[in-house]
Write an enzyme that holds these catalytic residues in place. Structure first.
Site, PDB file in Angstrom:
ATOM      1  N   LYS A 128     -10.028   6.510   9.723  1.00  0.00           N
ATOM      2  CA  LYS A 128     -10.505   7.738  10.341  1.00  0.00           C
ATOM      3  C   LYS A 128     -10.441   8.904   9.346  1.00  0.00           C
ATOM      4  O   LYS A 128     -11.319   9.754   9.300  1.00  0.00           O
ATOM      5  CB  LYS A 128      -9.608   8.026  11.540  1.00  0.00           C
TER       6      LYS A 128
ATOM      7  N   LYS B 299     -29.952 -11.372 -20.109  1.00  0.00           N
ATOM      8  CA  LYS B 299     -30.890 -10.253 -20.145  1.00  0.00           C
ATOM      9  C   LYS B 299     -31.754 -10.245 -18.889  1.00  0.00           C
ATOM     10  O   LYS B 299     -32.084  -9.204 -18.330  1.00  0.00           O
ATOM     11  CB  LYS B 299     -31.775 -10.432 -21.378  1.00  0.00           C
TER      12      LYS B 299
ATOM     13  N   ASP C  23     -23.845 -14.164 -15.265  1.00  0.00           N
ATOM     14  CA  ASP C  23     -25.090 -13.935 -14.544  1.00  0.00           C
ATOM     15  C   ASP C  23     -25.302 -12.444 -14.349  1.00  0.00           C
ATOM     16  O   ASP C  23     -24.341 -11.662 -14.312  1.00  0.00           O
ATOM     17  CB  ASP C  23     -25.011 -14.550 -13.136  1.00  0.00           C
TER      18      ASP C  23
ATOM     19  N   GLU D 207     -25.650  -9.550 -11.843  1.00  0.00           N
ATOM     20  CA  GLU D 207     -25.057  -9.458 -10.507  1.00  0.00           C
ATOM     21  C   GLU D 207     -26.114  -9.361  -9.408  1.00  0.00           C
ATOM     22  O   GLU D 207     -25.806  -9.551  -8.242  1.00  0.00           O
ATOM     23  CB  GLU D 207     -24.096  -8.262 -10.435  1.00  0.00           C
TER      24      GLU D 207
ATOM     25  N   GLY E 190     -23.595   0.356 -22.351  1.00  0.00           N
ATOM     26  CA  GLY E 190     -23.779   1.111 -23.592  1.00  0.00           C
ATOM     27  C   GLY E 190     -22.997   0.578 -24.778  1.00  0.00           C
ATOM     28  O   GLY E 190     -22.821   1.268 -25.774  1.00  0.00           O
TER      29      GLY E 190
ATOM     30  N   GLY F 263     -27.674  -5.308 -23.612  1.00  0.00           N
ATOM     31  CA  GLY F 263     -28.609  -4.779 -24.601  1.00  0.00           C
ATOM     32  C   GLY F 263     -28.069  -4.826 -26.017  1.00  0.00           C
ATOM     33  O   GLY F 263     -28.818  -5.057 -26.969  1.00  0.00           O
TER      34      GLY F 263
HETATM   35 MG   LIG Z   1      -7.223   5.743  16.752  1.00  0.00          MG
HETATM   36 MG   LIG Z   2     -27.468  -6.452 -14.506  1.00  0.00          MG
END
Ligand SMILES: [Mg+2]
Ligand SMILES: [Mg+2]
Lengths: 408, 408
Positions: free
Chosen positions: B95, B144, B171, B173, B334, B357
């Site tokens: 909450k 890639k 792999d 994702e 990067g 890359g």
């Molecule tokens: Mg509650």
């Molecule tokens: Mg990817």
């Protein structure tokens, strides 16, 4: 492209991108085939159906400090994605969620893809049918305390709530450690009270039991709770993951409505620059995954959602859709009987009036609190003012004396 | 209270609360027993062990517009909570996540509670043992392209990657729709290539296969992938939910390391005023739930995480803890060979150098890309400069010509 059969169409709000078209293109390529211009022509041919498309880019007025803002709409080939929420979210907002100032504001699914998501099994009409209640908002009471209470104490509290005429009673969503009153015992005990009530008055009740435990055992646990007499399941959808809601909703033996609790949802929808919009998260995704009822912050309480967003959630839950039943919104928090006219004006008939303090805080107790609400609900659906109804309903009069009537 | 055996100690940053003490108190009571002062004395006695406690409140400098800011630390009785992430998150930020401007920045668990969470089964040492690699950062290559590729094409790409000397290959994702190269076929095919490599060179490789499907079937799917020869599992933890990571990590038959992908995590950690801090989300929670390796944005790329946060994630993953193995951070995005010295300076030896890359973009292709990285990694661990190493390693020289060396 919203009605396109081949693309999942997503809209993002971004800040700080000076070249929206370039940004959109890099999303469309980067999050689908990964690379494009350097591919040989024959490879481009086989990859083309998997390539994302820029649908639209739109400049928005810059932020107060001059930062450029924009809206980007990208289409993801539906053939890249499996028909479940994790695959959908990973595809359209996996890596991208970490890419600076970007909020996912909307997703439109191709009809054939949407049809593969379960949607609510019961929905508004199914829940109403189970309760035998038509033509008025439904009333739910929340246990005031669950943690640390014995089964006997909870039984007493349950009875006091249903004696007030509520349609549903729900566990506290933080009720995990329940050794003193295990879920299956609560279900059996309260189901017996529900039967007794029905035999004596013809009135039905649903009890939303908090479904907890290892996620890979939740389907089995739900099945056992249903066997024990559960009439409704409460699920903390974000903490457990949308996909378990999907699997529960799609399971043939879990034949009771599912109520989605928004616990943790604020971590995802609250920021203007990150995460998902509330209408997408609590409206579309919850309904796609199969919630029959969805609790979320009302625009009225101290824990409030902006009015437009709260109405947007309800709109997505209840809009007519070709494949999915309409779900019931439960805008909760800060609800007392004097607020029912505004709630009714804003949300109409197909709404869950969801109260904790507004029931238990009634000067004459929880039963009187329920009666005050029912009197208020009956009044608004009959077009009478609360003041008028209070003349015949002393519990409502007392509630109004305590909380007042919200004038708008 | 950090070392308290009875309380889960949580810290929040809040904006807009004028009375921090009052706010803290309302959290401590409201999210545990629900109500306190109105309880009769005997009931207070039985409820006392379940009552939350205010541990600390601290004023912070106000926001630019004068809005008050503060830090609140609350202790939740551990007996209220089950030892799993959904129960923990629902309790401490269910909450509350929807309660205006509030960010959950840290959680400390009692040791006995932490011990009930699985933690990494392999961790840094276990992964190194599987690979037979000591004393240098590990190198991982990312496919890639996955979507739309045939098994034959992926096989070729896999071979090119391992020929470059990488320790792991993962792999994409977003690889869900894999009819052309189903996960179990990829696992069998790449495991055969791994065996061949090991027979020929003595060098081992792990392949992280993307685990997808209905969440209630993921344990079975994982088991079948392991039977088929899987050496590592890739999981999109946020989309599927932390608890399935927990169940996979704790399962005796799923005897391979698990790599956590941060997809969707940006929706939760990016906002300064909402959600969870990155070190808590990607460091503590991932490790508690059992990730052996955790990918997340490096401080270097275009999709960047602030340096201090990225180091904080690594700190939580690798700190010595009484019950859990150390996990391996994979600060990604990067990364090119010229960045290895900075990465090594910032993250040390126990780090996963994770490149896409930076490997495939090598002018002489993916194999040369891997070789350039290994040369750079060897150089930094031997205390040599990249320029020096480049003299003996033409692939590294070419990489440096393309990307340069990050000077700091
Ligand atoms: Mg509650
Ligand atoms: Mg990817």
């Amino acid at each position: 492209m919203a009605a396109d059969a081949n693309f999942i169409v997503t809209t993002y709000r971004v800040e700080g991108a000076t070249d929206l078209e370039k940004k959109a293109k890099s999303i469309a390529v980067g999050l689908t085939v990964g690379t494009w211009t350097e591919l040989p022509a024959d490879k481009q041919k086989t990859m083309a159906p998997h390539l994302g498309q820029v649908v639209d880019v739109k400049e928005l007025p810059p932020a107060a400090d001059g930062t450029p803002r924009g809206e980007i709409t990208v289409g993801y080939p539906v053939i890249n994605v499996l028909p479940d929420i994790p695959a959908l979210l990973t595809t359209v907002f996996g890596k991208l969620s970490m890419d600076g100032s970007i909020k996912l504001v909307d997703v439109d699914l191709p009809e054939a893809f949407e049809a593969q998501l379960p949607g609510p099994r019961f929905g508004v009409e199914g829940v109403r049918e189970r309760l035998g209640v038509e033509g008025r908002p439904l009333l739910m009471s929340i246990f005031k305390q669950c943690i640390g209470m014995s089964l006997e104490e909870l039984k007493e509290a349950y009875q006091a709530q249903i004696d007030g005429g509520v349609d549903l009673v729900k566990d506290d969503e933080i009720f995990f450690a329940d050794e003193q009153a295990p879920a299956v015992e609560r279900v059996k005990t309260f189901a017996a009270l529900n039967r007794e009530r029905e035999e004596q008055t013809g009135v039905k009740t649903l009890y939303a039991v908090n479904l907890t435990g290892p996620v890979d055992q939740l389907v089995d646990r739900a099945r056992r709770l249903v066997e024990a007499g559960a009439s409704c399941l409460l699920l903390n959808v974000l903490p457990y993951g949308f996909d378990i809601l999907h699997r529960l909703a799609a399971h043939p033996e879990i034949s009771v409505p599912i109520m989605a609790h928004p616990a943790f949802a604020g971590a995802v929808y609250s920021s203007p620059n990150h995460g998902l919009s509330a209408p997408l998260l609590l409206g579309k995704l919850m309904r796609w995954a199969g919630a029959d009822m969805v609790l979320y912050p009302s625009p009225y309480g101290s824990v409030a959602m902006p009015r437009e967003e709260a109405l947007g959630v309800a709109e997505h839950l209840r809009s007519e859709q070709p494949h999915h039943r309409r779900a019931l919104p439960g805008p909760a928090a800060g609800i007392h009987p004097g607020l029912v006219p505004v709630l009714y004006r804003d949300f109409g008939t197909d709404v869950l009036v969801n109260a904790g303090g507004g029931i238990h805080g009634h000067p004459q107790g929880s039963t009187a609190g329920g009666k005050a609400f029912i009197a208020a609900i009956d009044a608004v659906t009959e077009g009478r003012s609360l003041e008028e109804a209070a003349a015949d309903h002393p519990e409502l009069r007392t509630a109004i004396e305590k909380w007042g009537v919200l004038v708008h």
